[in-house]
Design an enzyme around this catalytic site. Structure first.
Site, PDB file in Angstrom:
ATOM      1  N   GLU A  31      -2.777   0.775  -3.484  1.00 20.82           N
ATOM      2  CA  GLU A  31      -1.706   0.691  -2.477  1.00 20.82           C
ATOM      3  C   GLU A  31      -1.339   2.098  -2.020  1.00 20.82           C
ATOM      4  O   GLU A  31      -1.075   2.973  -2.846  1.00 20.82           O
ATOM      5  CB  GLU A  31      -0.477  -0.020  -3.053  1.00 20.82           C
ATOM      6  CG  GLU A  31       0.724  -0.055  -2.124  1.00 20.82           C
ATOM      7  CD  GLU A  31       0.412  -0.672  -0.770  1.00 20.82           C
ATOM      8  OE1 GLU A  31       0.631   0.011   0.251  1.00 20.82           O
ATOM      9  OE2 GLU A  31      -0.064  -1.836  -0.737  1.00 20.82           O
ATOM     10  N   GLY A  33       1.260   2.650   0.240  1.00 18.05           N
ATOM     11  CA  GLY A  33       2.665   2.718   0.637  1.00 18.05           C
ATOM     12  C   GLY A  33       3.549   2.015  -0.377  1.00 18.05           C
ATOM     13  O   GLY A  33       3.313   2.062  -1.580  1.00 18.05           O
ATOM     14  N   PHE A  35       5.083  -1.030  -2.459  1.00 20.42           N
ATOM     15  CA  PHE A  35       4.532  -2.260  -3.019  1.00 20.42           C
ATOM     16  C   PHE A  35       5.304  -3.463  -2.461  1.00 20.42           C
ATOM     17  O   PHE A  35       6.505  -3.389  -2.214  1.00 20.42           O
ATOM     18  CB  PHE A  35       4.608  -2.230  -4.545  1.00 20.42           C
ATOM     19  CG  PHE A  35       3.539  -1.400  -5.194  1.00 20.42           C
ATOM     20  CD1 PHE A  35       2.619  -1.981  -6.045  1.00 20.42           C
ATOM     21  CD2 PHE A  35       3.438  -0.038  -4.936  1.00 20.42           C
ATOM     22  CE1 PHE A  35       1.622  -1.215  -6.645  1.00 20.42           C
ATOM     23  CE2 PHE A  35       2.449   0.740  -5.520  1.00 20.42           C
ATOM     24  CZ  PHE A  35       1.532   0.150  -6.378  1.00 20.42           C
ATOM     25  N   GLY A  36       4.580  -4.575  -2.277  1.00 19.37           N
ATOM     26  CA  GLY A  36       5.194  -5.783  -1.742  1.00 19.37           C
ATOM     27  C   GLY A  36       4.718  -6.141  -0.354  1.00 19.37           C
ATOM     28  O   GLY A  36       4.960  -7.250   0.118  1.00 19.37           O
ATOM     29  N   GLY A  37       4.058  -5.198   0.325  1.00 21.25           N
ATOM     30  CA  GLY A  37       3.456  -5.512   1.609  1.00 21.25           C
ATOM     31  C   GLY A  37       4.408  -5.446   2.792  1.00 21.25           C
ATOM     32  O   GLY A  37       5.594  -5.135   2.673  1.00 21.25           O
ATOM     33  N   THR A  38       3.852  -5.760   3.955  1.00 25.23           N
ATOM     34  CA  THR A  38       4.595  -5.699   5.214  1.00 25.23           C
ATOM     35  C   THR A  38       5.799  -6.615   5.204  1.00 25.23           C
ATOM     36  O   THR A  38       6.910  -6.221   5.577  1.00 25.23           O
ATOM     37  CB  THR A  38       3.668  -6.068   6.387  1.00 25.23           C
ATOM     38  OG1 THR A  38       2.619  -5.105   6.491  1.00 25.23           O
ATOM     39  CG2 THR A  38       4.438  -6.125   7.697  1.00 25.23           C
ATOM     40  N   CYS A  39       5.610  -7.862   4.779  1.00 27.72           N
ATOM     41  CA  CYS A  39       6.681  -8.856   4.856  1.00 27.72           C
ATOM     42  C   CYS A  39       7.929  -8.397   4.121  1.00 27.72           C
ATOM     43  O   CYS A  39       9.043  -8.467   4.655  1.00 27.72           O
ATOM     44  CB  CYS A  39       6.201 -10.194   4.292  1.00 27.72           C
ATOM     45  SG  CYS A  39       7.480 -11.461   4.240  1.00 27.72           S
ATOM     46  N   HIS A 443      21.918 -39.760  12.342  1.00 26.46           N
ATOM     47  CA  HIS A 443      22.774 -39.582  13.507  1.00 26.46           C
ATOM     48  C   HIS A 443      24.131 -39.095  13.037  1.00 26.46           C
ATOM     49  O   HIS A 443      24.658 -39.601  12.049  1.00 26.46           O
ATOM     50  CB  HIS A 443      22.933 -40.912  14.261  1.00 26.46           C
ATOM     51  CG  HIS A 443      23.929 -40.829  15.381  1.00 26.46           C
ATOM     52  ND1 HIS A 443      23.604 -40.274  16.604  1.00 26.46           N
ATOM     53  CD2 HIS A 443      25.235 -41.204  15.454  1.00 26.46           C
ATOM     54  CE1 HIS A 443      24.665 -40.328  17.386  1.00 26.46           C
ATOM     55  NE2 HIS A 443      25.684 -40.887  16.709  1.00 26.46           N
TER      56      HIS A 443
END
Length: 459
Positions: A31, A33, A35-39, A443
């Site tokens: 990795e 950048g 940790f944990g990724g973009t999300c 409803h």
């Protein structure tokens, strides 16, 4: 040179496959950048936390429509930012600590740096210290994600700009924000910053915003956006000058937009090119995605890829689906599973919210599909009255011959929740004429707008 049984490039969805089932393997995780990724760090989660705060501010401003007088006294940007990253950053740090813990993950070796292939199954990792480490692996999973795609004219201007990777950590809300791009990233951040008090201009080279959505949704959203923001369509950036807080964005129509901050939201580029995948013999699509088959295998034996680096769907739920498939295929190479990308939903968390699944009306026409369409307005159901919604609608598209739903598109409150019912209809391969009558619809709840849309299909 160190050798591993399995290497994972990217500590987002990819590295989350490493659980107790892989304890018997010597695993490497690379990795460069957080940790944990973009999300987790710069994508889905923090943006939606910002969006909710923006919804709250807008709700207060619109309260008078319901007979409630209220005002937004102040938006405490620093507090909003700290609430978000005060929760997210410890999670990211915790993932990093876990992967580096020799007691909890004794079979995992972490390489913190930028990976590049040097051969079919050999990798060199450039470390922040300026040194490098190399290793080989029997099998490799590439889950390296994507990055903001910045137009050359912006990058070469020398004028500072933000991307989705950086804009959420600004020190203050800009007074004037120019958003370059009419897609979902631009639409979400335009909503956030305008709700927090910024004057927002959106520059899009197309004739409408969110053009990947169904044409009716795109048109409706563009109309609403014009009411809130300075929307410039059919326009490109011709140049940029200035300095932070005083930027001039010159447009192709000869006009100029002034800004404190420019947000570049013109798309994201898969990171395969940064990995020098050609050295491993891995081909790329013309748009930069790594080539994979239905089992997420690249053409190179033993190398898989998932998520934004290879998928046409830059969506976390797609990456998670693909990682589950790869986890199975790594553990059961004689019983491979294929990914299922038939019914992939998506949502845009802007104002109004948008969600979709399946084909658009234009796509049906292009394919010559004999189809039927219904558009049901939120304003025509009781809960729509409660919300005072006058612009939202549900559009459903079905195959005339089979009665199968082939597309669904929603613009309006709770769109991302309402769409799930229609995803399930498509995934279960049921005739909409049957399923709409085989269950009760509460409803006067909001799902009635979906019920009425399905009932309105005329075969």
């Amino acid at each position: 040179m160190r050798h591993h049984d399995l290497a994972v490039i990217g500590a987002g969805s990819g590295s989350s496959i490493i659980d107790s089932r892989f304890d018997h393997l010597d695993v490497a995780v690379v990795e460069h950048g957080r940790f944990g990724g973009t999300c987790l760090n710069v994508g889905c989660i923090p943006t939606k936390m910002y969006v909710h705060a923006a919804h709250v501010a807008d709700t207060v401003r619109e309260a008078h429509r319901f007979g409630v007088d209220a005002t937004v006294d102040k938006v405490r940007w620093a507090d909003i930012r700290e609430r978000i990253f005060g929760r997210i950053d410890p999670i990211s740090d915790g993932v990093r600590d876990y992967r580096n813990d020799p007691v909890r993950t004794p079979n995992v070796t972490t390489y913190e740096g930028s990976a590049r292939f040097t051969g079919a199954r050999s990798v060199r990792v450039e470390l922040p210290t300026g040194t490098a480490e190399e290793f080989t692996a029997d099998r490799i999973l590439i889950a390296a994600g994507a990055r903001p795609d910045v137009p050359e004219i912006v990058e070469s201007s020398g004028v500072p700009y933000e991307t989705s990777d950086t804009v959420m950590r600004l020190s203050a809300v800009p007074r004037r924000l120019v958003v370059l791009g009419g897609g979902f990233v631009g639409a979400e951040f335009a909503h956030v910053f305008s709700a927090f008090g910024a004057h927002v201009a959106v520059v899009s080279q197309g004739p409408a915003l969110l053009r990947r959505e169904d044409e009716d949704v795109s048109a409706a959203f563009t109309d609403r956006a014009r009411e809130r923001w300075d929307v410039r369509l059919n326009t490109r950036v011709a140049g940029m000058t200035g300095s932070p807080g005083d930027i001039r964005v010159e447009l192709s129509d000869g006009s100029v937009v002034e800004a404190d901050t420019v947000l570049v939201a013109t798309g994201r580029r898969p990171n395969g090119d940064l990995l020098d995948v050609g050295s491993a013999g891995i081909p790329l699509h013309l748009d930069g995605r790594i080539v994979v088959d239905e089992y997420q295998r690249t053409p190179v034996d033993g190398i898989f890829a998932i998520g934004d680096v290879s998928s046409p769907f830059q969506l976390k739920h797609v990456a998670n689906h693909e990682k589950r498939v790869v986890a199975h295929n790594l553990l059961h190479p004689d019983d491979l599973r294929a990914t299922d990308h038939r019914f992939v939903p998506s949502a845009v968390f802007t104002t109004p919210p948008i969600a979709s699944v399946g084909m658009t009306g234009q796509r049906c026409r292009d394919l010559g599909l004999d189809h039927v369409v219904t558009v049901q307005r939120f304003a025509d159901v009781a809960y729509g009255w409660a919300l005072e919604d006058t612009t939202g609608f549900v559009k459903v598209i079905a195959d005339r011959d089979t009665g199968r739903l082939v597309g669904a598109h929603i613009i309006g409150p709770e769109a991302s929740t309402l769409i799930q019912q229609l995803v399930q209809v498509m995934a279960s391969d049921q005739d909409v004429r049957e399923i709409v009558r085989q269950q009760y619809w509460i409803h006067p709840a909001l799902p009635e707008v979906v019920e009425n849309a399905l009932l309105g299909l005329e075969f």
